[in-house]
Design an enzyme around this catalytic site. Sequence first.
Site, PDB file in Angstrom:
ATOM      1  N   ASP A 141      -2.227  -0.120   5.844  1.00  0.00           N
ATOM      2  CA  ASP A 141      -2.495   0.599   7.099  1.00  0.00           C
ATOM      3  C   ASP A 141      -3.959   0.905   7.376  1.00  0.00           C
ATOM      4  OD1 ASP A 141      -2.769   4.063   6.750  1.00  0.00           O
ATOM      5  OD2 ASP A 141      -2.726   2.698   5.062  1.00  0.00           O
ATOM      6  N   ASP A 182       0.876  -1.161   0.000  1.00  0.00           N
ATOM      7  CA  ASP A 182       0.000   0.000   0.000  1.00  0.00           C
ATOM      8  C   ASP A 182       0.925   1.226   0.000  1.00  0.00           C
ATOM      9  OD1 ASP A 182      -2.374   1.636   0.537  1.00  0.00           O
ATOM     10  OD2 ASP A 182      -1.573   1.799   2.569  1.00  0.00           O
ATOM     11  N   ILE A 183       0.417   2.382  -0.366  1.00  0.00           N
ATOM     12  CA  ILE A 183       1.289   3.568  -0.444  1.00  0.00           C
ATOM     13  C   ILE A 183       1.013   4.548   0.701  1.00  0.00           C
ATOM     14  CG2 ILE A 183       1.913   5.591  -1.850  1.00  0.00           C
ATOM     15  CD1 ILE A 183       1.350   3.822  -4.346  1.00  0.00           C
ATOM     16  N   ASP A 184      -0.185   5.135   0.717  1.00  0.00           N
ATOM     17  CA  ASP A 184      -0.476   6.197   1.694  1.00  0.00           C
ATOM     18  C   ASP A 184      -0.681   5.615   3.093  1.00  0.00           C
ATOM     19  OD1 ASP A 184      -0.855   8.740  -0.065  1.00  0.00           O
ATOM     20  OD2 ASP A 184      -1.879   7.128  -1.129  1.00  0.00           O
TER      21      ASP A 184
END
Length: 260
Positions: free
Chosen positions: A200, A22-24
């Site tokens: 997250d 995941d990125i953000d």
Amino acid sequence: MSMSTHLPEPAVPKGPWSLFLDIDGTLLEHAAHPDAVVVSEELRMLLTQLEAQLDGALAFITGRPIAAVDHLFQPLRLRAAGLYGLEHRLARDGPVEAAVEPADIAALAKEIATELDNADVYIERKGPILAIHTRAAPHLLRRATRLVEQALDKLPAGYRVLAGNAGVELMPLEAAKGAAIRRFMQIPAFRGRRPVFLGDDTSDENGFEVVNELDGISVRIKPYGSTAAPFALAGVDAALAWLDGMSRRETVGTPAAMAK
């Protein structure tokens, strides 16, 4: 689901493994506006190193459109599932299978913008997905969620509402990170490897469940409440430090080499 108060840090994967990110909130700290995040040169180098080490078995699994991911991480054009798997790039630097915005979602975006009428709320139109970011106006999260839930009745069947830590999204039922991970696991670069997935938010839970089913390692970043992930890292810095540690290990063999 496990409660996340005292989850251990992830173990080092044994044998050949693949990496889904995941990125953000995982690789980058959240910002009030999705365009306000910045990718460091160190992070680009870390991802390049990990991708080489894993013989290409690395992919972003994100709610962002792939075009936005490419803009952030340029010049890298890594494998990615964007819009929760409604878009895919199955080969590095390869073509993107794109998703278009239906007219009813476009109309709904305008309606909600008029209804909320607040400069601190960012309404992001991502093809068939509508995201309302309230990080800069947390007091409006409940109202935004209610508006989106009410809109479900007016839309064709096949949509769901996903409430997150700082916003709410309306998306097609087939938009699911777990399905995107399954798709990558079927292509040669990933096949026979143990999946590792770092995420997250509530949108990552479906991915954790699939990775657990595949005997992989699922890791919740900055966890609170319950999560399907059996492992956790305290935040973005801890996630980057763990990935950096992985990149410094000796290169793991390919599945074919391990089988000999």
